[in-house]
Motif scaffolding. Structure first.
Motif, PDB file in Angstrom:
ATOM      1  N   TYR A  35       0.831  -1.208   0.000  1.00 45.77           N
ATOM      2  CA  TYR A  35       0.000   0.000   0.000  1.00 45.77           C
ATOM      3  C   TYR A  35       0.864   1.256   0.000  1.00 45.77           C
ATOM      4  CZ  TYR A  35       0.828   0.484   5.044  1.00 45.77           C
ATOM      5  OH  TYR A  35       1.416   0.642   6.268  1.00 45.77           O
ATOM      6  N   ILE A  37      -0.048   5.242   0.646  1.00 50.65           N
ATOM      7  CA  ILE A  37      -1.171   6.128   0.970  1.00 50.65           C
ATOM      8  C   ILE A  37      -0.709   7.520   1.418  1.00 50.65           C
ATOM      9  CG2 ILE A  37      -2.704   4.196   1.537  1.00 50.65           C
ATOM     10  CD1 ILE A  37      -2.151   4.647   4.483  1.00 50.65           C
ATOM     11  N   GLN A  41       7.062  13.292  -0.057  1.00 53.55           N
ATOM     12  CA  GLN A  41       7.455  14.361   0.880  1.00 53.55           C
ATOM     13  C   GLN A  41       7.685  15.681   0.146  1.00 53.55           C
ATOM     14  OE1 GLN A  41      10.561  12.726   3.313  1.00 53.55           O
ATOM     15  NE2 GLN A  41       9.781  13.737   5.123  1.00 53.55           N
ATOM     16  N   ARG A  44       5.154  19.082  -0.407  1.00 55.10           N
ATOM     17  CA  ARG A  44       4.889  20.270   0.406  1.00 55.10           C
ATOM     18  C   ARG A  44       5.571  21.515  -0.168  1.00 55.10           C
ATOM     19  NH1 ARG A  44       6.240  16.820   4.910  1.00 55.10           N
ATOM     20  NH2 ARG A  44       4.365  15.711   5.473  1.00 55.10           N
ATOM     21  N   LEU A  74       5.303   5.168   0.921  1.00 54.90           N
ATOM     22  CA  LEU A  74       6.556   4.524   0.593  1.00 54.90           C
ATOM     23  C   LEU A  74       6.262   3.051   0.737  1.00 54.90           C
ATOM     24  CD1 LEU A  74       9.767   4.803   0.252  1.00 54.90           C
ATOM     25  CD2 LEU A  74       9.821   4.771   2.734  1.00 54.90           C
ATOM     26  N   THR A  76       6.230  -0.530   1.300  1.00 54.45           N
ATOM     27  CA  THR A  76       7.085  -1.619   1.764  1.00 54.45           C
ATOM     28  C   THR A  76       6.681  -2.921   1.087  1.00 54.45           C
ATOM     29  OG1 THR A  76       7.470  -0.577   3.881  1.00 54.45           O
ATOM     30  CG2 THR A  76       7.718  -2.951   3.833  1.00 54.45           C
TER      31      THR A  76
END
Ligand SMILES: Cc1cc2nc3c(=O)[nH]c(=O)nc-3n(C[C@H](O)[C@H](O)[C@H](O)COP(=O)(O)OP(=O)(O)OC[C@H]3O[C@@H](n4cnc5c(N)ncnc54)[C@H](O)[C@@H]3O)c2cc1C
Length: 369
Positions: A35, A37, A41, A44, A74, A76
């Motif tokens: 996933y 979600i 970064q 912004r 990110l 996994t």
């Protein structure tokens, strides 16, 4: 999400049917879903390419489905997964409807790109890096290069309220974090055992300072395992289901984000230089010249040189190698940054109970006039 299918039905009959069908298929076929979600970064900052969504958004739709462009982080395990859940966990404002979608994407989808970090397995051996060589999950930033997703795979569509409700009016958070806390409890008992064996090997186990540190780490391990038990014992009814206590789950999230790096720091204090005073590889142990020296410098009354090197290889891989330090970053951030876990815990806590105890006491104090 399936436990709250009625919520999805209120959002749209077709979206709820898509969720239901997908769930049955994924369950029956034992599908591995990663996933992503969280917005990248970089999102912004003022956009480098105005008009191009950095954070994945719907850029087109037709009778067959939606098309999305942009990224999420990110994921996994995604390099090994079959399917990807893409959704938005961050609060969305009116006007951000195109980001308010939830969908499942097969890893084979045209236009789906994974920007994955270096594998920690590369160039390692089982003896030198017992964890990295076998258990690296990898993590990937995802880019959707105009990925078309059919309607049968879209559960939330253009709806900022629903994008939020899917996390906070369903047991999603409880079921994400309850198994995560079980996992953490198991991980801590392993690390605690490793710290104990390491102290034995260093001959420091009888020292009061070492016992004090291990006693603290044992308490922290029990804290995590106790909160898992507390979530179960204090589980609540959710419709026809019995679910782990959501409030305790939010609190466990807050505490474990702080606990893990502190635990690792205690481990490091116990370790001293032993985790780095190791030969460069298992090859040094098979060369007659170096193995003799290693036997003299690493062998002890309780462990042969090979046993000792093996133990400290494991210790460093658990706490300090790229694999080990990624775990610290993971425990600090997998459930979001600390400020958002604390805010969620603030929102979930029963302030009437806490404030009520103060009111009850104040009522026992007579006013002077
Ligand atoms: C190893 C690892 C694996 C992960 N796996 C997954 C996964 O499989 N799927 C997934 O979706 N996510 C996963 N995540 C979580 C996710 O991708 C983010 O890393 C996480 O939500 C934190 O967001 P961020 O990286 O943007 O950090 P930020 O939110 O930018 O936080 C960085 C720092 O800035 C501070 N900060 C930022 N904004 C504010 C603010 N408004 N107020 C106060 N402080 C602020 C934070 O407190 C923090 O100290 C994983 C994270 C890691 C590290």
């Amino acid at each position: 999400m399936m436990m709250s299918i009625d919520l999805f039905e209120r959002h749209g009959r077709k979206r709820a049917a898509a969720l239901h069908e997908y769930f049955m298929w994924a369950r029956d076929n034992d599908v591995w879903c990663g996933y992503a979600i969280v917005p990248a970064q970089i999102d912004r900052l003022p956009p480098l390419h105005p008009g191009e969504p950095v954070n994945a958004a719907i850029v087109d739709e037709d009778s067959e489905g939606i098309t999305i462009r942009g990224s999420r982080q990110l994921a996994t395990g995604l390099t090994m997964a079959q399917e990807l859940l893409v959704a938005a966990v961050q609060p969305l404002k009116p006007g951000e409807e195109k980001v308010g979608f939830t969908a499942m994407v097969p890893l084979s989808a045209k236009g789906l790109k994974l920007i994955s970090r270096r594998s920690y397995e590369e160039g390692t051996s089982e003896f030198d890096a017992p964890l990295s060589s076998r258990f690296d999950e990898n993590d990937a930033v995802v880019y959707f290069d105009d990925v078309k997703i059919p309607w049968e795979r879209v559960f939330v569509h253009n709806d900022v309220e629903m994008a939020k409700a899917q996390w906070f009016e369903t047991p999603v958070m409880a079921y994400q974090n309850y198994p995560a806390q079980i996992r953490l409890g198991n991980k801590l008992i392993f690390l605690l055992g490793l710290a104990y064996r390491m102290a034995e090997a260093n001959g420091t186990l009888k020292m009061p300072g070492t016992q004090e540190a291990l006693g603290q780490m044992a308490a922290e391990t029990n804290q995590v395992r106790s909160m898992v038990a507390a979530m179960e014992v204090n589980g609540v009814r959710f419709g026809e289901y019995f679910i782990p206590n959501p409030g305790i789950q939010y609190s466990a999230q807050v505490l474990s984000q702080q606990l893990y790096p502190a635990f690792i720091n205690r481990f490091r204090e116990l370790a001293g230089g032993s985790v780095l005073a190791r030969p460069s590889s298992h090859l040094d142990l098979s060369s007659p010249e170096t193995s003799q020296l290693i036997e003299r410098t690493q062998g002890s009354a309780i462990l042969s040189a090979v046993e000792r090197v093996k133990l400290f290889n494991l210790a460093w891989d658990a706490i300090g190698s790229e694999f080990g330090s990624r775990h610290t970053q993971y425990e600090m951030f997998y459930a979001g940054p600390t400020f958002s876990s604390r805010m969620r815990n603030f929102a979930a806590f029963d302030w009437d109970e806490a404030g009520g105890t103060v009111d009850a006491l104040l009522e026992t104090v007579a006013n002077p006039i």
